[in-house]
Design a protein around this motif. Structure first.
Motif, PDB file in Angstrom:
ATOM      1  N   ASP A   1      20.069  61.251   1.774  1.00  0.00           N
ATOM      2  CA  ASP A   1      21.042  62.311   1.501  1.00  0.00           C
ATOM      3  C   ASP A   1      22.053  61.758   0.485  1.00  0.00           C
ATOM      4  O   ASP A   1      22.037  60.565   0.150  1.00  0.00           O
ATOM      5  CB  ASP A   1      21.731  62.777   2.790  1.00  0.00           C
ATOM      6  N   ALA A   2      22.942  62.637   0.011  1.00  0.00           N
ATOM      7  CA  ALA A   2      23.839  62.226  -1.084  1.00  0.00           C
ATOM      8  C   ALA A   2      24.742  61.065  -0.676  1.00  0.00           C
ATOM      9  O   ALA A   2      24.930  60.117  -1.437  1.00  0.00           O
ATOM     10  CB  ALA A   2      24.675  63.416  -1.526  1.00  0.00           C
ATOM     11  N   SER A   3      25.292  61.142   0.560  1.00  0.00           N
ATOM     12  CA  SER A   3      26.220  60.071   0.956  1.00  0.00           C
ATOM     13  C   SER A   3      25.461  58.758   1.145  1.00  0.00           C
ATOM     14  O   SER A   3      25.961  57.686   0.806  1.00  0.00           O
ATOM     15  CB  SER A   3      26.984  60.461   2.223  1.00  0.00           C
ATOM     16  N   GLY A   4      24.218  58.847   1.673  1.00  0.00           N
ATOM     17  CA  GLY A   4      23.400  57.642   1.836  1.00  0.00           C
ATOM     18  C   GLY A   4      23.080  57.016   0.488  1.00  0.00           C
ATOM     19  O   GLY A   4      23.144  55.792   0.322  1.00  0.00           O
ATOM     20  N   ALA A   5      22.735  57.866  -0.466  1.00  0.00           N
ATOM     21  CA  ALA A   5      22.426  57.367  -1.807  1.00  0.00           C
ATOM     22  C   ALA A   5      23.623  56.657  -2.407  1.00  0.00           C
ATOM     23  O   ALA A   5      23.494  55.607  -3.048  1.00  0.00           O
ATOM     24  CB  ALA A   5      22.005  58.530  -2.700  1.00  0.00           C
ATOM     25  N   GLU A   6      24.803  57.236  -2.166  1.00  0.00           N
ATOM     26  CA  GLU A   6      26.037  56.609  -2.672  1.00  0.00           C
ATOM     27  C   GLU A   6      26.260  55.246  -2.043  1.00  0.00           C
ATOM     28  O   GLU A   6      26.592  54.271  -2.719  1.00  0.00           O
ATOM     29  CB  GLU A   6      27.231  57.490  -2.321  1.00  0.00           C
ATOM     30  N   LEU A   7      26.068  55.213  -0.703  1.00  0.00           N
ATOM     31  CA  LEU A   7      26.301  53.955   0.014  1.00  0.00           C
ATOM     32  C   LEU A   7      25.346  52.866  -0.473  1.00  0.00           C
ATOM     33  O   LEU A   7      25.764  51.733  -0.731  1.00  0.00           O
ATOM     34  CB  LEU A   7      26.117  54.169   1.516  1.00  0.00           C
ATOM     35  N   VAL A   8      24.085  53.231  -0.606  1.00  0.00           N
ATOM     36  CA  VAL A   8      23.089  52.243  -1.036  1.00  0.00           C
ATOM     37  C   VAL A   8      23.394  51.788  -2.469  1.00  0.00           C
ATOM     38  O   VAL A   8      23.356  50.592  -2.781  1.00  0.00           O
ATOM     39  CB  VAL A   8      21.665  52.834  -0.926  1.00  0.00           C
ATOM     40  N   ALA A   9      23.739  52.767  -3.327  1.00  0.00           N
ATOM     41  CA  ALA A   9      24.046  52.418  -4.721  1.00  0.00           C
ATOM     42  C   ALA A   9      25.235  51.462  -4.779  1.00  0.00           C
ATOM     43  O   ALA A   9      25.230  50.476  -5.531  1.00  0.00           O
ATOM     44  CB  ALA A   9      24.350  53.681  -5.503  1.00  0.00           C
TER      45      ALA A   9
END
Lengths: 239, 338
Positions: A176-184
């Motif tokens: 999801d968008a927040s997960g993608a942000e966290l991983v990035a």
């Protein structure tokens, strides 16, 4: 701040801590600059390894050694704030800057008034009145800010967020968008974190997206990073 | 679609617009720093502003605790400030300050200037009358050294250059005067009472010292010492007092804006005058260090310097020094009623 679009602009106001942090850094910088000038100019003036002032009032000593050092110390804030549009090296390091109440860069008049009122804010000792006002007021402002109509706000390090956002945009495949942000963000900060910290964060994130503790047992630093990168790879959509 | 799937899809679609935000950010920075004169670029910023507002509103709903929202908040705030304030150039800002803002502030301060001058003059007359009637009271206003020097028939300013060189004297004097002037302004924060106290005290001291030296036949010498720098120095004292009084009145009688709003408005307008005051005090300090104690300057030369510098002060404060036409400052001085 109201705007024409109906979407309010929000200014993240800095509190007493960020203010004090910026001030302490600036104070050290201006003290160092003034001392460095004084020491260098005094040594050059005396022509030998001695810092003692002359016994008589020598204009050259006063003009070349004392006056510039005092000017560096006392004019540091007003001059730099005007030249750097509401910022100083200390404020930059603390991540804050001075803006008007609608988010714009303050004018020379406002910056001057803000600095003149340091005379009041510094009373009775160590910015006692100024700090008290910062703690007690809703917008964390000192007397100088009230008079000048300015605020000390956190200056968003937009460039840093830009990279995270851009990377998140390319990775929002299976996450999801927040997960993608966290991983990035974790991958971006990977080299700056300690091995233990990044391993703990990576395990936490991977377990959030389906990996069990047993799956990750025995994974070293490189394996965890590879697993994170695989997680963020866009999924191929079956046709 | 389930809510989470829908949200996932919307967030993903929003993040796909990241390159547009970065373009908007770069354009905002270019325009804010005045590094472009491209009209099309400026027009595109208005479109960027709407785009950012739209996306920020979506990010606030879809991803309220995310870096993306923080980033959008930051870029949107910058675009808002750039659109509403334009680029910032030190040169043009300074020119506008001296040509328009300071003259307008001085016109606005006229009533305060009148009253502070009256208070200063009355205090000086009071001090003069007091020491003429009770000479022993000079001990309240002057240092023992000064009193001893005058009683020996010598002004304390005589031979001053033998003790302190002109350059040192000038810088000490101008620094002291600027600090007093700033204090007279800042003391207005105490509902104007601090300003009145500083003005009154300085007036009393001036009058008392004049009465004391006059009593010892040195009045003309003191006048001769003061006339070159004193015209501007005392005028600036009254002017910074007027600025402080305006701040004080804004706190005492805030009007519709409320106390803080009124204080802010008055401080911002009157504070600009202090820049001119500081510039004038630097000049006065150098005259006081180089001309006033130097006995080689005859009285007429001192008067000529004093009057010329005072006329220069008028030209600076009215903006005529920068080519402003007479009366133009009044038009700019529309009272703030917001």
């Amino acid at each position: 701040v109201d705007s024409a679009t109906g979407i309010d602009v929000s200014l993240p106001v800095a509190g007493a801590g960020a203010r004090s942090y910026a001030f302490v850094i600036d104070w050290h910088i201006r003290l160092m600059l003034a001392l460095a000038w004084y020491l260098t100019a005094a040594l050059l003036h005396n022509g030998r390894l001695a810092l003692t002032p002359p016994l008589t009032n020598e204009p050259r000593w006063f003009g070349a050694v004392v006056a510039p050092a005092l000017a560096l110390y006392f004019l540091y804030h007003p001059v730099l704030e005007v030249l750097l549009r509401g910022s100083t090296p200390g404020k930059r390091i603390a991540g804050v800057c001075v803006v008007t109440r609608d988010g714009g860069a303050p004018g020379i008049g406002a910056l001057l008034v803000r600095n003149v009122f340091r005379l009041i804010d510094s009373l009775p000792l160590f910015y006692g009145l100024g700090l008290t006002l910062v703690v007690l007021t809703r917008e964390n402002v000192r007397c100088g800010d009230m008079a000048a109509g300015t605020l000390l706000v956190y200056a968003h390090p937009a460039a840093e967020f830009a990279l995270t956002t851009q990377q998140a945009a390319s990775r929002v495949g299976q996450l999801d968008a927040s997960g993608a942000e966290l991983v990035a963000e974790l991958l971006q900060r990977w080299p700056t974190l300690t091995a233990q910290a990044r391993a703990a964060l990576a395990r936490q994130l991977l377990s959030r997206y389906g990996a069990s503790a047993a799956d990750l047992r025995g994974f070293d630093d490189g394996a965890l990073r590879a697993r994170l990168e695989r997680l963020t790879r866009p999924q191929s959509v079956p046709t | 679609l389930s809510t989470s799937t829908r949200q996932h899809a919307l967030s993903a679609a929003l993040l796909q617009r990241a390159p547009l935000w970065q373009q908007a950010e770069a354009r905002t920075q270019r325009l804010a720093r005045g590094r472009t004169e491209d009209t099309a670029d400026a027009v595109r910023l208005a479109d960027d502003y709407r785009l950012l507002a739209h996306d920020l509103a979506r990010a606030r709903v879809l991803m309220p605790r995310s870096r993306t929202r923080e980033y959008l908040e930051s870029v949107y705030a910058r675009a808002h400030a750039t659109l509403n304030h334009g680029a910032w150039h030190l040169g043009s800002t300074l020119r506008r300050l001296f040509r328009a803002d300071i003259p307008a502030a001085v016109v606005w301060l006229r009533p305060y200037l009148l009253w502070t001058t009256v208070i200063f003059v009355l205090a000086a007359l009071g001090g003069y009358a007091l020491v003429r009637r009770f000479p022993e009271l000079i001990a309240l206003f002057a240092s023992p050294d000064l009193i001893a020097s005058v009683e020996h028939g010598k002004l304390w300013t005589e031979g001053l250059l033998n003790v302190v060189p002109s350059s040192v004297l000038s810088v000490q004097i101008l620094a002291n005067n600027i600090v007093v002037s700033l204090f007279a302004y800042c003391a207005g924060f105490l509902f104007g009472l601090g300003t009145l106290y500083i003005l009154g005290l300085n007036g009393l001291m001036l009058g008392a010292v004049f009465a004391f030296v006059h009593e010892h036949g040195l009045g003309a010498d003191l006048f001769s010492f003061m006339v070159a720098h004193g015209c501007v120095e005392l005028s600036v004292m009254c002017l910074s007092g007027a600025a402080g009084a305006a701040v004080g009145e804004a706190l005492v009688r805030p009007g519709e804006l409320g106390r803080i709003g009124s204080f802010r408005g008055a401080a911002l307008r009157s504070g600009q005058v202090l820049i001119a005051c500081a510039v004038l005090l630097v000049g006065a300090g150098f005259i006081e260090g180089y001309v006033s104690p130097d006995t080689r300057f005859p009285l007429f030369a001192r008067i000529a310097i004093g009057v010329s510098y005072w006329l220069f002060m008028l030209a600076l404060l009215s903006g005529r020094l920068w080519g402003r036409r007479p009366g133009a400052a009044v038009a700019l001085n529309a009272p703030q009623t917001a």
